[in-house]
Structure formats: structure tokens, C-alpha cells
Design an enzyme around this catalytic site. Structure first.
Site, PDB file in Angstrom:
ATOM      1  N   PRO A 243       0.844  -1.294  -0.092  1.00 56.08           N
ATOM      2  CA  PRO A 243      -0.193  -0.028  -0.001  1.00 56.08           C
ATOM      3  C   PRO A 243       0.858   1.278   0.106  1.00 56.08           C
ATOM      4  O   PRO A 243       1.824   1.261   0.742  1.00 56.08           O
ATOM      5  CB  PRO A 243      -0.772  -0.075   1.349  1.00 56.08           C
ATOM      6  N   ASN A 244       0.341   2.036  -0.994  1.00 55.69           N
ATOM      7  CA  ASN A 244       0.898   3.620  -0.947  1.00 55.69           C
ATOM      8  C   ASN A 244       2.240   3.565  -1.823  1.00 55.69           C
ATOM      9  O   ASN A 244       2.752   4.818  -2.235  1.00 55.69           O
ATOM     10  CB  ASN A 244       1.071   4.462   0.473  1.00 55.69           C
TER      11      ASN A 244
ATOM     12  N   ARG B  85       5.057  12.190  -2.880  1.00 50.52           N
ATOM     13  CA  ARG B  85       5.063  12.530  -1.545  1.00 50.52           C
ATOM     14  C   ARG B  85       6.341  12.150  -0.558  1.00 50.52           C
ATOM     15  O   ARG B  85       6.953  11.139  -0.813  1.00 50.52           O
ATOM     16  CB  ARG B  85       3.843  11.865  -0.909  1.00 50.52           C
TER      17      ARG B  85
ATOM     18  N   TYR C 136      11.332   8.827   1.443  1.00 53.20           N
ATOM     19  CA  TYR C 136      11.320   7.591   0.300  1.00 53.20           C
ATOM     20  C   TYR C 136      11.921   8.057  -0.768  1.00 53.20           C
ATOM     21  O   TYR C 136      12.054   7.364  -1.775  1.00 53.20           O
ATOM     22  CB  TYR C 136       9.952   7.312   0.184  1.00 53.20           C
TER      23      TYR C 136
ATOM     24  N   ASN D   8       8.210  -5.614  -0.558  1.00 49.53           N
ATOM     25  CA  ASN D   8       8.029  -4.298   0.099  1.00 49.53           C
ATOM     26  C   ASN D   8       6.578  -4.355   0.479  1.00 49.53           C
ATOM     27  O   ASN D   8       5.711  -3.877  -0.117  1.00 49.53           O
ATOM     28  CB  ASN D   8       8.458  -3.059  -0.353  1.00 49.53           C
TER      29      ASN D   8
ATOM     30  N   ALA E 268       2.941  -0.944   4.844  1.00 45.36           N
ATOM     31  CA  ALA E 268       2.522  -0.972   6.301  1.00 45.36           C
ATOM     32  C   ALA E 268       2.166  -2.315   6.546  1.00 45.36           C
ATOM     33  O   ALA E 268       2.032  -2.755   8.042  1.00 45.36           O
ATOM     34  CB  ALA E 268       1.348   0.015   6.607  1.00 45.36           C
TER      35      ALA E 268
ATOM     36  N   HIS F 125       3.907  -4.724   8.987  1.00 47.12           N
ATOM     37  CA  HIS F 125       3.605  -4.646  10.695  1.00 47.12           C
ATOM     38  C   HIS F 125       2.251  -5.430  11.352  1.00 47.12           C
ATOM     39  O   HIS F 125       2.103  -4.952  12.349  1.00 47.12           O
ATOM     40  CB  HIS F 125       3.812  -3.195  10.999  1.00 47.12           C
TER      41      HIS F 125
ATOM     42  N   ASP G 284       1.221 -15.796   6.360  1.00 46.19           N
ATOM     43  CA  ASP G 284       1.022 -17.363   6.039  1.00 46.19           C
ATOM     44  C   ASP G 284       1.132 -17.569   4.520  1.00 46.19           C
ATOM     45  O   ASP G 284       1.379 -18.612   4.092  1.00 46.19           O
ATOM     46  CB  ASP G 284      -0.332 -17.320   6.603  1.00 46.19           C
TER      47      ASP G 284
ATOM     48  N   GLU H  99      12.563  -9.709   2.247  1.00 54.44           N
ATOM     49  CA  GLU H  99      11.928  -8.741   2.719  1.00 54.44           C
ATOM     50  C   GLU H  99      12.538  -7.205   2.633  1.00 54.44           C
ATOM     51  O   GLU H  99      13.724  -7.131   2.812  1.00 54.44           O
ATOM     52  CB  GLU H  99      11.603  -8.830   4.130  1.00 54.44           C
TER      53      GLU H  99
ATOM     54  N   HIS I 215      12.701  -2.846   2.560  1.00 52.44           N
ATOM     55  CA  HIS I 215      12.120  -1.714   2.946  1.00 52.44           C
ATOM     56  C   HIS I 215      13.028  -0.570   2.494  1.00 52.44           C
ATOM     57  O   HIS I 215      14.356  -0.449   2.413  1.00 52.44           O
ATOM     58  CB  HIS I 215      12.010  -1.188   4.546  1.00 52.44           C
ATOM     59  N   ILE I 216      12.323   0.638   1.836  1.00 52.84           N
ATOM     60  CA  ILE I 216      13.076   1.837   1.328  1.00 52.84           C
ATOM     61  C   ILE I 216      13.877   2.404   2.605  1.00 52.84           C
ATOM     62  O   ILE I 216      14.841   2.834   2.662  1.00 52.84           O
ATOM     63  CB  ILE I 216      12.359   2.864   0.590  1.00 52.84           C
ATOM     64  N   SER I 217      12.912   2.728   3.641  1.00 51.83           N
ATOM     65  CA  SER I 217      13.624   3.514   4.783  1.00 51.83           C
ATOM     66  C   SER I 217      13.915   2.311   5.638  1.00 51.83           C
ATOM     67  O   SER I 217      13.793   1.085   5.385  1.00 51.83           O
ATOM     68  CB  SER I 217      12.625   4.111   5.550  1.00 51.83           C
TER      69      SER I 217
ATOM     70  N   ARG J 190      12.666   4.121  13.086  1.00 53.59           N
ATOM     71  CA  ARG J 190      11.395   5.174  12.906  1.00 53.59           C
ATOM     72  C   ARG J 190      10.320   4.790  14.257  1.00 53.59           C
ATOM     73  O   ARG J 190      10.930   4.260  15.130  1.00 53.59           O
ATOM     74  CB  ARG J 190      10.740   4.874  11.570  1.00 53.59           C
TER      75      ARG J 190
ATOM     76  N   ARG K  56       6.629   0.386  13.850  1.00 53.87           N
ATOM     77  CA  ARG K  56       7.282  -0.171  12.650  1.00 53.87           C
ATOM     78  C   ARG K  56       8.577  -1.244  13.001  1.00 53.87           C
ATOM     79  O   ARG K  56       9.066  -1.773  12.159  1.00 53.87           O
ATOM     80  CB  ARG K  56       7.975   0.883  11.975  1.00 53.87           C
TER      81      ARG K  56
HETATM   82  O1  CA2 Z   1      10.370   1.711   4.231  1.00 50.27           O
HETATM   83  C1  CA2 Z   1       9.743   1.238   3.530  1.00 50.27           C
HETATM   84  O2  CA2 Z   1       9.750   0.653   2.295  1.00 50.27           O
HETATM   85  C2  CA2 Z   1       8.258   0.806   4.176  1.00 50.27           C
HETATM   86  O3  CA2 Z   1       7.641  -0.474   3.911  1.00 50.27           O
HETATM   87  C3  CA2 Z   1       7.327   1.894   3.572  1.00 50.27           C
HETATM   88  C4  CA2 Z   1       5.882   1.816   4.266  1.00 50.27           C
HETATM   89  C5  CA2 Z   1       6.089   1.835   5.719  1.00 50.27           C
HETATM   90  O4  CA2 Z   1       4.700   1.791   6.200  1.00 50.27           O
HETATM   91  C6  CA2 Z   1       7.026   0.855   6.421  1.00 50.27           C
HETATM   92  O5  CA2 Z   1       6.878   1.078   7.552  1.00 50.27           O
HETATM   93  C7  CA2 Z   1       7.988   0.911   5.761  1.00 50.27           C
HETATM   94  C8  CA2 Z   1       4.935   3.032   3.724  1.00 50.27           C
HETATM   95  C9  CA2 Z   1       4.991   3.203   2.080  1.00 50.27           C
HETATM   96  C10 CA2 Z   1       4.348   4.524   1.878  1.00 50.27           C
HETATM   97  O6  CA2 Z   1       4.855   4.836   0.670  1.00 50.27           O
HETATM   98  C11 CA2 Z   1       4.540   6.001   0.494  1.00 50.27           C
HETATM   99  C12 CA2 Z   1       5.414   6.638  -0.715  1.00 50.27           C
HETATM  100  C13 CA2 Z   1       5.372   8.148  -1.122  1.00 50.27           C
HETATM  101  C14 CA2 Z   1       4.410   8.935  -0.267  1.00 50.27           C
HETATM  102  C15 CA2 Z   1       3.638   8.274   0.805  1.00 50.27           C
HETATM  103  C16 CA2 Z   1       4.063   7.040   1.048  1.00 50.27           C
END
Ligand code: CA2
Length: 148
Positions: free
Chosen positions: A12-13, A20, A25, A76, A79, A82, A89, A100, A102-104, A109, A113
Site C-alpha cells: 500500500p501507498n 510525496r 522515500y 516491500n 505498512a 507490521h 501465512d 523482505e 524496505h526503502i527506509s 522510525r 514499525r
Molecule cells: O520503508 C519502507 O519501504 C516501508 O515499507 C514503507 C511503508 C511503511 O509503512 C513501512 O513502515 C516502511 C510505507 C509506504 C508508503 O509509501 C509512500 C510513498 C510515497 C508517499 C507516501 C507514502
């Protein structure tokens, strides 16, 4: 089965990447990341396919499809990392190599998370390298596929 395929699942997102929160990110879009990984995969003699969904069930469907089509998964889960026992499963049913990603760095954080439902079913966990992490993960997955 295309044993050389790496499926990259984005949760998601992540469709909003580059639009954003660039301070967290970065400025790369998912399309530009896919392009870089496809070029790299070609150089390495494997193929890469990207999927993205904002829906938990659709992500599970992608994992099920990967059981017969893909040799490795980079996920990836956003959210859902978590929260999702269902994705945990589904990943358990996949027999190939799982990364697995993650960008961040979620551990640097908010506390919510710090828990991952993915890590215990992944072969490798990569976080905090920004969008470049997708290329690093592609490289690792390609090596594992070729060694198998
Ligand atoms: O760091 C990551 O890749 C995360 O998986 C990104 C998730 C976050 O919930 C994880 O804790 C860490 C959130 C992705 C949201 O992506 C966006 C991208 C651009 C603008 C807003 C959100």
C-alpha cells in the site's frame, strides 16, 4: 514455470513513490525503479516483474501466483509488514527465495514499525538503502536463483 523470474511485490501507498514524502522515500518513482531493475536483471540473465497493490488480498493473490511462476520474491509489503498475519501465512507457502525489502529503515522510525510479520518467513531482510535497495535485492535474488 519460468525458474528465472523474480517477482517484486509492492504494498500500500508505494504507488505514490516520488510524489510525496521524498525526505523519507526519495524521488524515484516505482516505474523508474522497475526500469532500473529490469535493465539490471537483463544484464544478470534473469527476469524481473513488478506488482503493486493497496489491497491485502490482492497481494496474497500475487504471492499465490508466484508459487508456480517465480523463483524468487522481493516484497516491500509497506505498512502490511507490521500487521498482516495473512501475508505471513501466504509467504510460508512460497518455496523460492524471499527477500523482505524496505526503502527506509523501519527500526529507526516509530515503534509500531519495529515489528515485522514478514522477517520470520524471509531468507533475507534489507532496509534503509533507499530506492537503491531494489537493485541490491535484485542482485541478491539473481545470485540465489542461479546458484539453486
Ligand atoms: O520503508 C519502507 O519501504 C516501508 O515499507 C514503507 C511503508 C511503511 O509503512 C513501512 O513502515 C516502511 C510505507 C509506504 C508508503 O509509501 C509512500 C510513498 C510515497 C508517499 C507516501 C507514502
Amino acid at each position: 514455470m519460468s525458474v528465472q523470474e523474480i517477482l517484486v511485490i509492492n504494498g500500500p501507498n508505494l504507488n505514490l513513490l516520488g510524489q510525496r514524502q521524498p525526505e523519507i522515500y526519495g524521488y524515484d518513482t516505482l516505474a523508474s525503479i522497475e526500469e532500473k531493475c529490469s535493465t539490471l536483471a537483463k544484464e544478470l540473465g534473469v527476469s524481473v516483474r513488478f506488482g503493486q497493490s493497496n489491497h491485502e488480498g490482492a497481494i496474497i493473490d500475487m504471492i499465490h501466483e508466484a508459487r508456480t511462476k517465480s523463483a524468487a520474491l522481493i516484497i516491500n509489503a509497506g505498512a502490511y509488514t507490521h500487521t498482516s498475519v495473512a501475508i505471513h501465512d501466504a509467504l510460508k507457502t512460497f518455496e523460492g527465495y524471499i527477500i523482505e525489502l524496505h526503502i527506509s529503515n523501519p527500526h529507526a522510525r516509530e515503534e509500531f514499525r519495529h515489528t515485522s510479520w514478514i522477517s520470520s518467513v524471509a531468507d533475507a531482510v534489507m532496509a534503509g538503502a533507499g530506492a537503491y535497495g531494489y537493485e541490491l535485492a535484485t542482485r541478491l535474488a539473481a545470485e540465489k536463483i542461479k546458484a539453486a
